[in-house]
Write an enzyme that holds these catalytic residues in place. Structure first.
Site, short mmCIF file in Angstrom:
data_model
loop_
_atom_site.label_atom_id
_atom_site.label_comp_id
_atom_site.label_asym_id
_atom_site.label_seq_id
_atom_site.Cartn_x
_atom_site.Cartn_y
_atom_site.Cartn_z
N HIS A 81 13.61 5.52 5.60
CA HIS A 81 12.66 5.96 4.68
C HIS A 81 13.21 6.67 3.56
O HIS A 81 13.82 7.53 3.72
CB HIS A 81 11.83 7.28 5.64
CG HIS A 81 10.51 7.51 4.96
ND1 HIS A 81 10.29 8.90 4.71
CD2 HIS A 81 9.43 6.89 4.46
CE1 HIS A 81 8.89 9.12 3.98
NE2 HIS A 81 8.59 7.99 3.76
N ASP A 85 7.41 12.32 2.90
CA ASP A 85 6.00 12.13 3.09
C ASP A 85 5.36 13.50 3.43
O ASP A 85 5.81 14.17 4.35
CB ASP A 85 5.75 11.20 4.38
CG ASP A 85 5.99 9.83 4.00
OD1 ASP A 85 6.20 9.44 2.86
OD2 ASP A 85 5.88 8.89 5.08
N HIS A 164 -1.44 10.62 2.83
CA HIS A 164 -0.18 11.33 2.58
C HIS A 164 0.36 10.69 1.33
O HIS A 164 -0.06 9.85 0.89
CB HIS A 164 0.77 11.12 3.78
CG HIS A 164 1.63 9.84 3.76
ND1 HIS A 164 0.92 8.59 4.23
CD2 HIS A 164 2.70 9.31 3.13
CE1 HIS A 164 1.89 7.53 4.03
NE2 HIS A 164 2.81 8.00 3.48
N HIS A 166 3.66 9.87 -0.70
CA HIS A 166 5.09 9.21 -0.51
C HIS A 166 5.82 9.59 -1.88
O HIS A 166 5.44 8.92 -2.80
CB HIS A 166 5.18 7.90 -0.07
CG HIS A 166 6.52 7.39 -0.14
ND1 HIS A 166 7.20 7.15 1.07
CD2 HIS A 166 7.52 6.93 -1.27
CE1 HIS A 166 8.63 6.51 0.47
NE2 HIS A 166 8.68 6.41 -0.68
ZN LIG Z 1 6.73 7.44 2.88
#
Ligand SMILES: [Zn+2]
Length: 188
Positions: A81, A85, A164, A166
């Site tokens: 990742h 987030d 969300h 990012h």
């Molecule tokens: Zn993300």
């Protein structure tokens, strides 16, 4: 003679310290995998919370190795990742943090979905700061934006299972392989 010997010791110690620094920077974490480079947050970055009216936004996924199949294979991990987030309510206004720069706007429903990438010049080099999965975007492609400017609204476009933001900081190119831990850019 004494002076020369002392100088030699200093040089030797400096090399030893450099060796330790280099070794710790490339030490494997899980077998052949390695961490991305440690990021010293540039001194001219202005950390902030990009989400208006959402103090202390919950971090729903940190920067680091991941089990999610849709996330890229970088830094030697099968999935990683490459951002942080932050989950606030759908439609929360998203503002520029970190620094001013030229913004690129990308629209779509795959990968990062609707997203803005701001090119920020710092004392460490040029960062590409990505705000992804937006519901809608408030600026135009190529616009110059300043810290605090409204960029868009939090959403769930692209590879996303719920609303969300990012937030990602790539150093040198707008690529997940250039991602650095963005936590120093955020005050959460
Ligand atoms: Zn993300």
């Amino acid at each position: 003679m004494l002076k020369l010997a002392a100088g030699g010791v200093v040089v030797l110690l400096a090399f030893a310290a450099l060796f330790v620094v280099v070794l710790s920077g490339v030490a494997p974490v899980h077998g052949a995998a390695s961490r991305p480079p440690v990021d010293l947050v540039p001194v001219n970055v202005h950390p902030g919370n990009p989400l208006e009216g959402c103090p202390h936004p919950p971090v729903t996924q940190p920067f680091g190795p991941s089990d999610l199949a849709g996330e890229p294979a970088v830094f030697g991990f099968p999935h990683f990742h490459t951002g942080i987030d932050l989950a606030c309510p759908y439609g929360t206004p998203v503002h520029d943090v970190g620094g001013p720069g030229i913004a690129r706007v990308q629209l779509g429903n795959t990968g990062f979905g609707n997203n803005v990438v701001v090119r920020v010049a710092t004392t460490n080099g040029t960062y590409f700061v990505r705000y992804a999965h937006l519901a809608a975007i408030a600026i135009g492609d190529g616009d110059q934006v300043a810290v605090g400017d409204l960029l868009g609204w939090e959403g769930s476009t692209g590879y996303s299972t719920g609303p969300h933001l990012h937030f990602e900081t790539d150093l040198g190119s707008a690529s997940v392989a250039a991602a650095h831990d963005p936590s120093g850019w955020l005050t959460l």
